[in-house]
Every structure is written in structure tokens, then in C-alpha cells.
Write an enzyme that holds these catalytic residues in place. Structure first.
Site, PDB file in Angstrom:
ATOM      1  N   ASP A  38       0.835  -1.195   0.000  1.00 38.25           N
ATOM      2  CA  ASP A  38       0.000   0.000   0.000  1.00 38.25           C
ATOM      3  C   ASP A  38       0.872   1.249   0.000  1.00 38.25           C
ATOM      4  O   ASP A  38       2.037   1.205   0.422  1.00 38.25           O
ATOM      5  CB  ASP A  38      -0.905   0.018   1.244  1.00 38.25           C
ATOM      6  N   TYR A  66       7.753  -8.646   8.473  1.00 37.31           N
ATOM      7  CA  TYR A  66       7.332  -7.250   8.490  1.00 37.31           C
ATOM      8  C   TYR A  66       7.690  -6.602   9.820  1.00 37.31           C
ATOM      9  O   TYR A  66       7.716  -7.258  10.863  1.00 37.31           O
ATOM     10  CB  TYR A  66       5.812  -7.133   8.321  1.00 37.31           C
ATOM     11  N   ASP A  80      -5.980   0.642   8.973  1.00 32.63           N
ATOM     12  CA  ASP A  80      -4.711   1.359   9.018  1.00 32.63           C
ATOM     13  C   ASP A  80      -4.975   2.859   9.107  1.00 32.63           C
ATOM     14  O   ASP A  80      -6.111   3.310   8.986  1.00 32.63           O
ATOM     15  CB  ASP A  80      -3.806   0.998   7.828  1.00 32.63           C
ATOM     16  N   ARG A 172      -2.630  -5.689   8.678  1.00 27.01           N
ATOM     17  CA  ARG A 172      -3.681  -4.780   9.150  1.00 27.01           C
ATOM     18  C   ARG A 172      -4.719  -5.548   9.980  1.00 27.01           C
ATOM     19  O   ARG A 172      -5.186  -5.070  11.007  1.00 27.01           O
ATOM     20  CB  ARG A 172      -4.359  -4.092   7.963  1.00 27.01           C
TER      21      ARG A 172
END
Length: 293
Positions: A38, A66, A80, A172
Site C-alpha cells: 500500500d 514485516y 490502518d 492490518r
């Protein structure tokens, strides 16, 4: 030109923006990527060039790591910080309790994909429904959290974790689920992808350097396709089978490879991907994805 380029995507641009920059620099149309990030996310973006564009599905099935920053007490429609704020409450969690909850997620867990995702339902992507305010029922999916380490905590409601997860895991959603288990909300503030399989962020070129880098140097940074497929076992044909292999002839073997995918080589050249086929009770190794010119 075929191969893989590793790019460190910066915040504020799309994955497609990165493709456009690389395509223009290399003057080649056949450029893609795997594992969309994103605009708010940063980190490793794998760019696929030429025949390597056929490898996206095989690369993305690998585990990923991550770095994620999460705020508790905050809920947005996208899970988010870029989404619309739905709830914002004052919340404080004890560090020991937070660590206990994080540990409870390690292993196989069920996730419901967020509405702001590219999963298709009835031919439309979920985020297309979400943008129109339509809620769609989503199926749970089983994912695996290999590890989750608390790296930083502000003593109240924000923390940073390092996550090692399977393909298909939404960070998320993980932030949302952590909040829910703490009887509050959780929203992703920052996200950085550090690795996919054996590719790491420290191998990446910064996207801002692409335009200024010498073209020859950039070409030297392109990684051979086979490096993305090292999780598949290697199979080598006899050297005299080379022409037959390229003409689509299957290779009879006494071995039983079951339902496995192999990296195929002949005369020390990487040919593509293959799997075993059974015909009239005989086993054959068959090339199903030719990747050599």
C-alpha cells in the site's frame, strides 16, 4: 532481459508507480511486481522483468517478515491510519499483558480479510465494495504466524512488532485482532516489509536512486530468476535430452516425485519449472513453465 530487481519502496507512492519508474529506466514494457505494498507501506518490493513476470504466484507463496507499528484504542475502516476514523478511545495496556497477547497469536490463526483488500468476490475486488460503503461477507482463512517479537512499546498504547508470517497474512487484520483480544481496537500506523523468502531489504535499491543510477550498474543488480525458486528442489536432465526438452517431450523416470514442483536444468542451464505426470502407469518429468529464451 529477464530477472528480478529488489526495490525499497518509500512511503507515499504505489507499487505501480515503482513499476513505471523501472519500466522507463530500462526501456522495457514487460515489468511487473509481486506482493503489492500500500502507499503507506515501505520496504521490499520484488520487481519482475521479462519472463520473470510468470513467477509471481510461486514467489508470493513464501513466508514474509514485516516491521509493524500499531496503535491501540483507534479503529479505522481500513484497519490502518489512512482510513476513516470510526472510534478513538483512551487506552492503556500493561507490557506483560501485551506480550502475553502477542504470544497467543503465534501458530495457526484464522483471519477475516479486511474490506480494503484486493480479494475478489463475485468478480469485484473487496476495496471496490468498500469505497461504496458496501460490507461484503468474507470467508475466514487459515494463516500461520511463525514468530512475533515486541521491539518497542511506549508504555501505553503504541508498540512495534517484528512479524514472521505465512503467505496470505494481512498485517492490518493482525493489528485489528490484537486490539480485539485486548478488548479495544488496533490500527496499523506504519508497515515495512523486510523479507520475502530468501530476498531481504538490505539487498534492495532505493527507489530514489533508480533514475540517477548508471544503466549498466542497474543491469548488474538484476537477479537471475532461479534464485526466486530455491525453495523448489532441483532436477537435472541428461545433456543429450536438451533439444527434446525444449520441444516439449516428457522425460521418463523410474522415480516417483508425487505432487511436487521442480526447478529444471539441462547442460547446467536453468530451463523452467516442471512436475511429474503419470501416463499409462509410467512416470514422466514434464516441463510446464518454460523460462529459457
Amino acid at each position: 532481459m529477464d530477472g528480478i530487481l529488489l526495490i525499497n519502496k518509500k512511503k507515499g507512492i504505489t507499487s505501480h508507480d515503482v513499476i513505471s519508474i523501472v519500466r522507463k529506466k530500462l526501456n522495457i514494457k514487460k515489468v511487473g511486481h509481486c506482493g503489492t505494498l500500500d502507499p503507506m507501506a515501505t520496504g521490499l518490493l520484488i520487481i519482475l522483468i521479462g519472463k520473470a513476470t510468470k513467477l509471481s504466484d510461486y514467489i508470493m507463496k513464501n513466508r514474509k517478515t514485516y516491521l509493524a507499528k500499531v496503535k491501540l484504542g483507534l479503529l479505522t475502516d481500513s484497519y490502518d491510519i489512512t482510513g476513516n476514523i470510526l472510534e478513538n478511545q483512551d487506552f492503556t495496556v500493561d507490557k506483560d499483558k501485551l506480550i502475553e497477547v502477542l504470544k497467543s497469536f503465534v501458530g495457526e490463526v484464522k483471519q477475516i480479510p479486511p474490506m480494503y483488500s484486493a480479494i475478489k468476490v463475485n468478480g469485484k475486488k473487496l476495496y471496490e465494495y468498500a469505497r461504496k460503503g458496501v460490507e461484503v461477507k468474507r470467508k475466514e482463512r487459515l494463516v500461520k504466524i511463525y514468530s512475533m517479537e515486541l521491539l518497542d512499546f511506549n508504555g501505553k498504547d503504541e508498540f512495534v512488532i517484528n512479524c514472521d508470517v505465512s503467505s496470505g497474512t494481512y498485517i492490518r487484520t493482525l493489528a485489528f485482532d490484537i486490539g480485539r483480544k485486548l478488548n479495544t481496537y488496533g490500527t496499523l500506523l506504519e508497515l515495512q516489509r523486510n523479507s520475502i523468502s530468501n530476498f531481504n531489504l538490505n539487498e534492495c535499491l532505493n527507489i530514489d536512486d533508480i533514475e540517477s543510477i548508471d544503466l549498466e550498474e542497474l543491469n548488474n543488480r538484476i537477479i537471475p530468476m532461479e534464485k526466486a525458486l530455491l525453495n523448489f528442489e532441483k532436477f537435472s536432465y541428461p545433456s543429450d535430452f536438451y533439444d527434446k526438452l525444449l520441444n516439449g517431450i516428457k522425460f521418463q523416470t523410474e522415480k516417483d516425485f508425487e505432487d511436487k514442483i521442480f526447478r529444471l536444468y539441462c547442460r547446467d542451464k536453468f530451463i523452467g519449472l516442471g512436475r511429474m505426470e503419470v501416463d499409462n502407469g509410467r512416470n514422466y518429468m514434464a516441463l510446464f513453465k518454460k523460462l529459457i529464451r
